[in-house]
Each structure stands twice: as C-alpha cells, then as structure tokens.
Design a protein around this motif. Structure first.
Motif, PDB file in Angstrom:
ATOM      1  N   GLN A  13       0.833  -1.215   0.000  1.00 14.08           N
ATOM      2  CA  GLN A  13       0.000   0.000   0.000  1.00 14.08           C
ATOM      3  C   GLN A  13       0.863   1.260   0.000  1.00 14.08           C
ATOM      4  OE1 GLN A  13      -2.625  -0.450   3.373  1.00 14.08           O
ATOM      5  NE2 GLN A  13      -4.031  -1.806   2.264  1.00 14.08           N
ATOM      6  N   GLU A  14       1.956   1.229   0.751  1.00 17.32           N
ATOM      7  CA  GLU A  14       2.820   2.408   0.820  1.00 17.32           C
ATOM      8  C   GLU A  14       3.499   2.677  -0.524  1.00 17.32           C
ATOM      9  OE1 GLU A  14       3.807   2.479   5.611  1.00 17.32           O
ATOM     10  OE2 GLU A  14       5.346   1.707   4.249  1.00 17.32           O
ATOM     11  N   ILE A  15       4.029   1.637  -1.162  1.00 14.32           N
ATOM     12  CA  ILE A  15       4.670   1.836  -2.475  1.00 14.32           C
ATOM     13  C   ILE A  15       3.647   2.257  -3.523  1.00 14.32           C
ATOM     14  CG2 ILE A  15       5.767   0.600  -4.392  1.00 14.32           C
ATOM     15  CD1 ILE A  15       7.664  -0.648  -2.522  1.00 14.32           C
ATOM     16  N   ASP A  16       2.438   1.725  -3.441  1.00 23.74           N
ATOM     17  CA  ASP A  16       1.381   2.149  -4.368  1.00 23.74           C
ATOM     18  C   ASP A  16       1.088   3.641  -4.212  1.00 23.74           C
ATOM     19  OD1 ASP A  16       1.189  -0.383  -5.392  1.00 23.74           O
ATOM     20  OD2 ASP A  16      -0.701  -0.900  -4.385  1.00 23.74           O
ATOM     21  N   ALA A  17       1.082   4.118  -2.965  1.00 22.42           N
ATOM     22  CA  ALA A  17       0.856   5.552  -2.717  1.00 22.42           C
ATOM     23  C   ALA A  17       1.977   6.388  -3.341  1.00 22.42           C
ATOM     24  CB  ALA A  17       0.763   5.815  -1.211  1.00 22.42           C
ATOM     25  N   PHE A  18       3.203   5.903  -3.231  1.00 25.81           N
ATOM     26  CA  PHE A  18       4.363   6.577  -3.819  1.00 25.81           C
ATOM     27  C   PHE A  18       4.217   6.625  -5.343  1.00 25.81           C
ATOM     28  CE2 PHE A  18       9.344   6.647  -3.492  1.00 25.81           C
ATOM     29  CZ  PHE A  18       9.354   7.932  -3.989  1.00 25.81           C
ATOM     30  N   GLN A  19       3.836   5.497  -5.936  1.00 19.78           N
ATOM     31  CA  GLN A  19       3.689   5.444  -7.396  1.00 19.78           C
ATOM     32  C   GLN A  19       2.613   6.420  -7.874  1.00 19.78           C
ATOM     33  OE1 GLN A  19       4.132   2.005 -10.275  1.00 19.78           O
ATOM     34  NE2 GLN A  19       1.938   1.908  -9.918  1.00 19.78           N
ATOM     35  N   ARG A  20       1.521   6.533  -7.128  1.00 17.11           N
ATOM     36  CA  ARG A  20       0.450   7.461  -7.530  1.00 17.11           C
ATOM     37  C   ARG A  20       0.958   8.904  -7.563  1.00 17.11           C
ATOM     38  NH1 ARG A  20      -2.719   3.917  -4.425  1.00 17.11           N
ATOM     39  NH2 ARG A  20      -2.644   5.261  -2.575  1.00 17.11           N
ATOM     40  N   VAL A  21       1.790   9.271  -6.574  1.00 12.01           N
ATOM     41  CA  VAL A  21       2.344  10.627  -6.556  1.00 12.01           C
ATOM     42  C   VAL A  21       3.282  10.837  -7.745  1.00 12.01           C
ATOM     43  CG1 VAL A  21       3.846  12.221  -5.293  1.00 12.01           C
ATOM     44  CG2 VAL A  21       2.100  10.934  -4.067  1.00 12.01           C
ATOM     45  N   LEU A  22       4.143   9.870  -8.022  1.00 11.97           N
ATOM     46  CA  LEU A  22       5.057   9.989  -9.155  1.00 11.97           C
ATOM     47  C   LEU A  22       4.292  10.164 -10.464  1.00 11.97           C
ATOM     48  CD1 LEU A  22       7.577   7.202  -8.084  1.00 11.97           C
ATOM     49  CD2 LEU A  22       8.103   9.642  -8.231  1.00 11.97           C
ATOM     50  N   LYS A  38       1.294  11.297 -10.839  1.00  7.40           N
ATOM     51  CA  LYS A  38       0.611  12.604 -10.797  1.00  7.40           C
ATOM     52  C   LYS A  38       1.475  13.682 -11.451  1.00  7.40           C
ATOM     53  CE  LYS A  38      -0.737  16.009  -7.256  1.00  7.40           C
ATOM     54  NZ  LYS A  38      -0.892  16.211  -5.799  1.00  7.40           N
ATOM     55  N   TYR A  39       2.802  13.524 -11.339  1.00 10.44           N
ATOM     56  CA  TYR A  39       3.733  14.486 -11.925  1.00 10.44           C
ATOM     57  C   TYR A  39       4.313  13.994 -13.260  1.00 10.44           C
ATOM     58  CZ  TYR A  39       3.315  17.088  -7.605  1.00 10.44           C
ATOM     59  OH  TYR A  39       2.809  17.812  -6.544  1.00 10.44           O
ATOM     60  N   ASP A  40       3.609  13.058 -13.883  1.00 14.84           N
ATOM     61  CA  ASP A  40       3.955  12.567 -15.232  1.00 14.84           C
ATOM     62  C   ASP A  40       5.334  11.929 -15.304  1.00 14.84           C
ATOM     63  OD1 ASP A  40       1.502  13.476 -16.337  1.00 14.84           O
ATOM     64  OD2 ASP A  40       2.317  15.503 -16.478  1.00 14.84           O
ATOM     65  N   VAL A  41       5.733  11.270 -14.218  1.00 13.83           N
ATOM     66  CA  VAL A  41       7.004  10.531 -14.206  1.00 13.83           C
ATOM     67  C   VAL A  41       6.771   9.135 -14.792  1.00 13.83           C
ATOM     68  CG1 VAL A  41       8.823   9.562 -12.743  1.00 13.83           C
ATOM     69  CG2 VAL A  41       7.806  11.792 -12.173  1.00 13.83           C
ATOM     70  N   GLU A  42       7.663   8.699 -15.681  1.00 11.00           N
ATOM     71  CA  GLU A  42       7.626   7.318 -16.174  1.00 11.00           C
ATOM     72  C   GLU A  42       8.138   6.406 -15.058  1.00 11.00           C
ATOM     73  OE1 GLU A  42       9.377   4.593 -19.839  1.00 11.00           O
ATOM     74  OE2 GLU A  42      10.561   6.292 -19.107  1.00 11.00           O
ATOM     75  N   VAL A  43       7.289   5.480 -14.607  1.00 10.03           N
ATOM     76  CA  VAL A  43       7.644   4.593 -13.500  1.00 10.03           C
ATOM     77  C   VAL A  43       7.871   3.182 -14.037  1.00 10.03           C
ATOM     78  CG1 VAL A  43       6.946   3.643 -11.270  1.00 10.03           C
ATOM     79  CG2 VAL A  43       6.302   5.991 -11.875  1.00 10.03           C
ATOM     80  N   LEU A  44       9.109   2.721 -13.943  1.00  9.69           N
ATOM     81  CA  LEU A  44       9.484   1.366 -14.351  1.00  9.69           C
ATOM     82  C   LEU A  44       9.593   0.506 -13.097  1.00  9.69           C
ATOM     83  CD1 LEU A  44      12.289   2.451 -16.833  1.00  9.69           C
ATOM     84  CD2 LEU A  44       9.928   1.866 -17.419  1.00  9.69           C
ATOM     85  N   ARG A  45       9.315  -0.792 -13.238  1.00  8.53           N
ATOM     86  CA  ARG A  45       9.344  -1.676 -12.066  1.00  8.53           C
ATOM     87  C   ARG A  45      10.217  -2.893 -12.335  1.00  8.53           C
ATOM     88  NH1 ARG A  45       4.819  -0.268  -8.938  1.00  8.53           N
ATOM     89  NH2 ARG A  45       6.039  -1.017  -7.180  1.00  8.53           N
ATOM     90  N   PRO A  46      10.919  -3.390 -11.308  1.00 14.25           N
ATOM     91  CA  PRO A  46      11.669  -4.649 -11.472  1.00 14.25           C
ATOM     92  C   PRO A  46      10.708  -5.802 -11.738  1.00 14.25           C
ATOM     93  CG  PRO A  46      12.223  -3.527  -9.397  1.00 14.25           C
ATOM     94  CD  PRO A  46      11.005  -2.861  -9.950  1.00 14.25           C
ATOM     95  N   LYS A  47      11.229  -6.853 -12.371  1.00 12.64           N
ATOM     96  CA  LYS A  47      10.453  -8.095 -12.473  1.00 12.64           C
ATOM     97  C   LYS A  47      10.242  -8.673 -11.080  1.00 12.64           C
ATOM     98  CE  LYS A  47      11.094 -10.329 -16.959  1.00 12.64           C
ATOM     99  NZ  LYS A  47      11.772 -11.451 -17.648  1.00 12.64           N
ATOM    100  N   ARG A  48       9.104  -9.259 -10.863  1.00 11.37           N
ATOM    101  CA  ARG A  48       8.813  -9.846  -9.554  1.00 11.37           C
ATOM    102  C   ARG A  48       9.633 -11.120  -9.342  1.00 11.37           C
ATOM    103  NH1 ARG A  48       3.128 -11.167  -6.582  1.00 11.37           N
ATOM    104  NH2 ARG A  48       3.564 -13.322  -6.041  1.00 11.37           N
ATOM    105  N   VAL A  49      10.342 -11.169  -8.227  1.00 10.66           N
ATOM    106  CA  VAL A  49      11.044 -12.376  -7.796  1.00 10.66           C
ATOM    107  C   VAL A  49      10.328 -12.887  -6.557  1.00 10.66           C
ATOM    108  CG1 VAL A  49      13.227 -13.364  -7.008  1.00 10.66           C
ATOM    109  CG2 VAL A  49      13.247 -11.501  -8.686  1.00 10.66           C
ATOM    110  N   GLU A  50       9.913 -14.152  -6.563  1.00  9.00           N
ATOM    111  CA  GLU A  50       9.150 -14.694  -5.437  1.00  9.00           C
ATOM    112  C   GLU A  50       9.955 -14.643  -4.138  1.00  9.00           C
ATOM    113  OE1 GLU A  50       5.908 -15.643  -5.493  1.00  9.00           O
ATOM    114  OE2 GLU A  50       5.907 -14.928  -7.569  1.00  9.00           O
ATOM    115  N   ASN A  51       9.303 -14.208  -3.087  1.00 12.25           N
ATOM    116  CA  ASN A  51       9.868 -14.229  -1.733  1.00 12.25           C
ATOM    117  C   ASN A  51      11.213 -13.502  -1.629  1.00 12.25           C
ATOM    118  OD1 ASN A  51       7.734 -15.765  -0.582  1.00 12.25           O
ATOM    119  ND2 ASN A  51       8.589 -17.592  -1.546  1.00 12.25           N
ATOM    120  N   MET A  52      11.289 -12.326  -2.261  1.00 12.27           N
ATOM    121  CA  MET A  52      12.514 -11.527  -2.176  1.00 12.27           C
ATOM    122  C   MET A  52      12.165 -10.069  -1.931  1.00 12.27           C
ATOM    123  SD  MET A  52      15.847 -11.143  -4.520  1.00 12.27           S
ATOM    124  CE  MET A  52      16.722 -12.166  -3.353  1.00 12.27           C
ATOM    125  N   ASN A  53      12.887  -9.445  -1.016  1.00 13.94           N
ATOM    126  CA  ASN A  53      12.732  -8.016  -0.765  1.00 13.94           C
ATOM    127  C   ASN A  53      13.301  -7.242  -1.953  1.00 13.94           C
ATOM    128  OD1 ASN A  53      12.921  -5.336   0.102  1.00 13.94           O
ATOM    129  ND2 ASN A  53      13.281  -5.923   2.227  1.00 13.94           N
TER     130      ASN A  53
END
Length: 304
Positions: free
Chosen positions: A55-64, A66-81
């Motif tokens: 939820q916290e990272i989702d809130a961060f992404q929404r703000v980014l 909002k300012y028209d920032v291109e947001v790229l994400r890592p591929k999901r790795v199971e059970n890894m921080n």
C-alpha cells in the motif's frame, strides 16, 4: 533506448525505477537481518507486513504518476525483498553504474535486466569485484559527487558498511570531471540510532540550495563542515539522532519545487514548506522499519 541523465538530486524527474513489495517473503530470522533497525523490529515482532508495504509503495507510485514521471518496475522475484532499488545501481550524468551489493541480493540485479538491456551498453559500467558501492552512498550534486564510505580497519565486520575506499578511487577515475568528495560515516550493527547505513541516511539536498543533515552521522567533523560550507548553515535542516533513525533525510525530490515525504515527519515537512517547497505527504512508516525510505526505493534514470 532508454536515455539517462542525472546531474543532481532535485531536477525535474522524468523516469525512475521504483521498487516493489508484492512478494517480499517471510519475516527474516535475526541472523538474516542486514541492518540494526530491521533486527530491532524482528525481535520486537513489529517487522512490517507485506500488505502494508504494498500500500505504501502504491501511494508513492500514484504521486510519481501525478507528476507525469515514467515509473518502471523490477520483475517480480518470489519471496525476495525488492523494495530498495537504490542499492542495486545508480546513474551519474549518462552513465549507469551497477552496484556491488551484498551477495545475498544478486537476484535483485537480475530483476532489472529487462530495463538495463534498454540502455546503450557502452553507458553501463560494472565495477570490479573489489569495489563495494551502493546507490544510497552516492549523491550527485552538480559538479560534485558526494560519496559515503567507511574507512575503519574493521570494515569487513560491518554488514552496514556498503561502500569501501576502493570505490572512491574507482569513481574518481570514472568521473574525472567531477569533484569527488568522500564522507566517513558512523556504523553500528546493533544500534540503529548510531548507524548511518548510507550517506542519504544522514544527508540529502532538497530544492535548489537546501539540505537535510545529521551531524552525528559523520565520523570526521571536517567532512560535516564541508557540507555546511557548501550549502550554508542557514540552508540546512539539522535532524536529531531519533529523526535520523526515523529516516528524515531519506525523502525524495520530484523537482526543485516538489518533495515526497513521510506524513509523520511533521517538523521536517513544516520546514520544507517554510522554504517554499510543495510537500507530497504519504505513509511510508512501515517500509522505514527496514532502515530505508523514499530515496532508497527509487533508482532515477532521467532528470531534466
């Protein structure tokens, strides 16, 4: 091809890799903790829950966005921080440098390979094995490269020492046109209030000429004084040991006018607004229990 350009910490952000928390894995064992703050919460039974961190990272992404920032994400790795993308690489000017992170975290680097593959290979630098460096220790400030390190002879005893002196020499050679300045940081494996995990845990520029700083994070008073002289004492927001522990200096600039900050940082947010900055407040307290916050969760690729 992905364009790269990072000249400082606050110019208008166009593109960033944002971490993810949607398969963060079980609460680590005490022996698996990388830092004293995580260890503290593991022992207390207050280690953050995945659902809250998502939820916290989702809130961060929404703000980014909002300012028209291109947001790229890592591929999901199971059970890894995979929250702290700042640790795995960083950009200086138009060069992407792979960080030499703790060996246990090598899969985090693999998770951004699709993104790195879109960068011109001649602009991707992989340091030699003896060079230890993480993005949280590297701050780009116009002509300066400000780099946190630890020079103690007991360097290898500290999981919290992430950037060594070999990295300083390496960065000087890689960026001969930059003024490279090293800062010897206070480290602890047991006391999170006496541990500056990275330079951005005790110092960070905001706006055009302001910065947040914790004097007690620096082992050498002369290095702290260098930053006082560079920014001017009147332009510095001085934080306490407890505020460093709460990660007050690990906010994130979207532009010289806009800063994303944790909603509980009342004293800091009031000061930022008094400097004429717009503060986007979001919840990030749970992620902060792992001794990382907003800057740690980002790997900026392009700022105007």
């Amino acid at each position: 091809m992905l364009k790269l350009s990072i000249k400082n910490e606050t110019n208008k952000l166009r593109s960033v890799i944002l971490g993810r928390a949607d398969s963060n894995g079980p609460t680590p064992m005490e022996s698996e903790a990388y830092d004293p703050k995580s260890l503290e919460h593991i022992r207390a039974g207050t280690y953050p829950k995945e659902v809250d961190m998502v939820q916290e990272i989702d809130a961060f992404q929404r703000v980014l966005k909002k300012y028209d920032v291109e947001v790229l994400r890592p591929k999901r790795v199971e059970n890894m921080n995979q929250i702290f993308t700042r640790d795995i690489g960083f950009v200086v000017d138009n060069i992407f440098v792979k960080a030499n992170i703790l060996p246990d975290r090598a899969d985090e680097w693999q998770a951004i390979q699709d993104i790195v593959a879109r960068i011109d290979p001649k602009n991707v630098i992989v340091p030699p094995e003896e060079v230890h460096i993480e993005g949280g220790d590297v701050l780009v400030w116009n002509d300066y490269l400000l780099i946190g390190t630890y020079t103690g002879t007991d360097y290898s005893d500290y999981n919290t020492a992430r950037t060594n002196t070999a990295a300083i020499t390496f960065m000087q050679d890689l960026f001969p046109n930059k003024k490279v300045k090293a800062f010897d940081l206070v480290k602890s494996m047991t006391d999170a209030r006496a541990n500056a995990l990275h330079l951005d845990c005790c110092f960070q520029p905001v706006g055009i000429d302001k910065a947040i700083i914790y004097e007690g994070g620096f082992r050498n008073p002369e290095e702290y004084q260098f930053l006082v002289d560079l920014f001017g004492l009147e332009n510095l927001f001085q934080i306490t040991a407890d505020e460093m522990y709460q990660m007050y200096s690990n906010v994130f600039s979207i532009s010289p006018e806009v800063v994303v900050s944790e909603m509980q940082f009342t004293r800091l947010n009031h000061w930022l607004r008094a400097q004429g900055l717009h503060v986007e407040e979001i919840p990030y307290h749970e992620i902060g229990k792992q001794e990382g916050l907003l800057r740690c969760s980002t790997l900026p690729l392009y700022r105007d």
